[in-house]
Write an enzyme that holds these catalytic residues in place. Structure first.
Site, PDB file in Angstrom:
ATOM      1  CB  VAL A  33      31.558  52.566 -49.250  1.00 27.28           C
ATOM      2  CG1 VAL A  33      32.760  51.635 -49.150  1.00 27.28           C
ATOM      3  CG2 VAL A  33      31.630  53.662 -48.182  1.00 27.28           C
ATOM      4  CG  HIS A  35      27.536  48.651 -48.378  1.00 26.83           C
ATOM      5  ND1 HIS A  35      28.319  49.144 -49.400  1.00 26.83           N
ATOM      6  CD2 HIS A  35      26.690  49.652 -48.047  1.00 26.83           C
ATOM      7  CE1 HIS A  35      27.964  50.387 -49.667  1.00 26.83           C
ATOM      8  NE2 HIS A  35      26.965  50.714 -48.871  1.00 26.83           N
TER       9      HIS A  35
HETATM   10  P1  DGP Z   1      26.291  53.825 -49.157  1.00 29.05           P
HETATM   11  O1  DGP Z   1      25.744  55.179 -49.495  1.00 29.05           O
HETATM   12  O2  DGP Z   1      25.230  52.740 -49.309  1.00 29.05           O
HETATM   13  O3  DGP Z   1      27.559  53.506 -49.906  1.00 29.05           O
HETATM   14  O4  DGP Z   1      26.615  53.888 -47.612  1.00 29.05           O
HETATM   15  C1  DGP Z   1      27.890  53.776 -47.068  1.00 29.05           C
HETATM   16  C2  DGP Z   1      27.764  53.834 -45.583  1.00 29.05           C
HETATM   17  O5  DGP Z   1      29.052  53.577 -45.044  1.00 29.05           O
HETATM   18  C3  DGP Z   1      27.307  55.172 -44.998  1.00 29.05           C
HETATM   19  O6  DGP Z   1      26.069  54.989 -44.316  1.00 29.05           O
HETATM   20  C4  DGP Z   1      28.386  55.572 -44.001  1.00 29.05           C
HETATM   21  C5  DGP Z   1      29.195  54.310 -43.848  1.00 29.05           C
HETATM   22  N1  DGP Z   1      30.620  54.538 -43.670  1.00 29.05           N
HETATM   23  C6  DGP Z   1      31.411  55.316 -44.443  1.00 29.05           C
HETATM   24  N2  DGP Z   1      32.679  55.276 -43.984  1.00 29.05           N
HETATM   25  C7  DGP Z   1      32.670  54.445 -42.921  1.00 29.05           C
HETATM   26  C8  DGP Z   1      33.673  53.991 -42.019  1.00 29.05           C
HETATM   27  O7  DGP Z   1      34.855  54.339 -42.109  1.00 29.05           O
HETATM   28  N3  DGP Z   1      33.279  53.126 -41.043  1.00 29.05           N
HETATM   29  C9  DGP Z   1      31.979  52.720 -40.906  1.00 29.05           C
HETATM   30  N4  DGP Z   1      31.711  51.882 -39.902  1.00 29.05           N
HETATM   31  N5  DGP Z   1      31.014  53.113 -41.731  1.00 29.05           N
HETATM   32  C10 DGP Z   1      31.359  53.977 -42.730  1.00 29.05           C
END
Ligand code: DGP
Length: 126
Positions: free
Chosen positions: A106, A110
């Site tokens: 994403v 974060h």
């Molecule tokens: P990264 O690889 O660091 O970009 O991790 C992104 C994280 O975001 C992954 O562990 C799953 C989480 N994630 C993806 N889509 C969503 C969503 O729609 N809602 C939530 N709560 N988390 C999400």
């Protein structure tokens, strides 16, 4: 060169209330919510409300108020979620992925706050 911010990313949509999340804390400049695919008993994502792709973008471009707000929230959550190291164990890990090499899924900055179990070594051996 940095990657341009895409305001259609999932976390931008969460911030705009376009898709649901499970928030656990919100401050003036930051939001914390549960990861949808938890990899530990506690797996929380902390994001700034501003449009930053990576930690480096945030560190360079965010205001001091945003940086203080975000940094304090991460630390407070580690304590409030009982992830404080003690002589008997405990603790937590903070991860911020950036770009393809880190498998950043994403493209909105974060931090993953992980804990509640032994997390093992940082990375597989090279
Ligand atoms: P990264 O690889 O660091 O970009 O991790 C992104 C994280 O975001 C992954 O562990 C799953 C989480 N994630 C993806 N889509 C969503 C969503 O729609 N809602 C939530 N709560 N988390 C999400």
């Amino acid at each position: 060169m940095t990657i341009a911010y895409d305001d259609q990313n999932i976390f931008a949509k969460i911030l705009r209330g376009e898709i649901p999340s499970e928030p656990i804390a919100e401050t003036e400049h930051s939001l914390a919510f549960r990861d949808i695919r938890p990899q530990a008993p506690v797996h929380v994502l902390v994001i700034p409300k501003g449009a930053y792709v990576t930690y480096a973008d945030f560190a360079r471009d965010a205001s001091e108020a945003e940086i203080v707000d975000f940094t304090r929230l991460v630390g407070q959550l580690a304590e409030e979620l009982d992830l404080v190291p003690s002589p008997g164990g405990g603790g937590h890990r903070l991860i911020s992925n950036a770009g393809a090499d880190a498998h950043q899924e994403v493209p909105h900055m974060h931090i993953h706050l992980l804990g509640g179990r032994a997390l093992g070594g940082l990375l597989p051996a090279m």
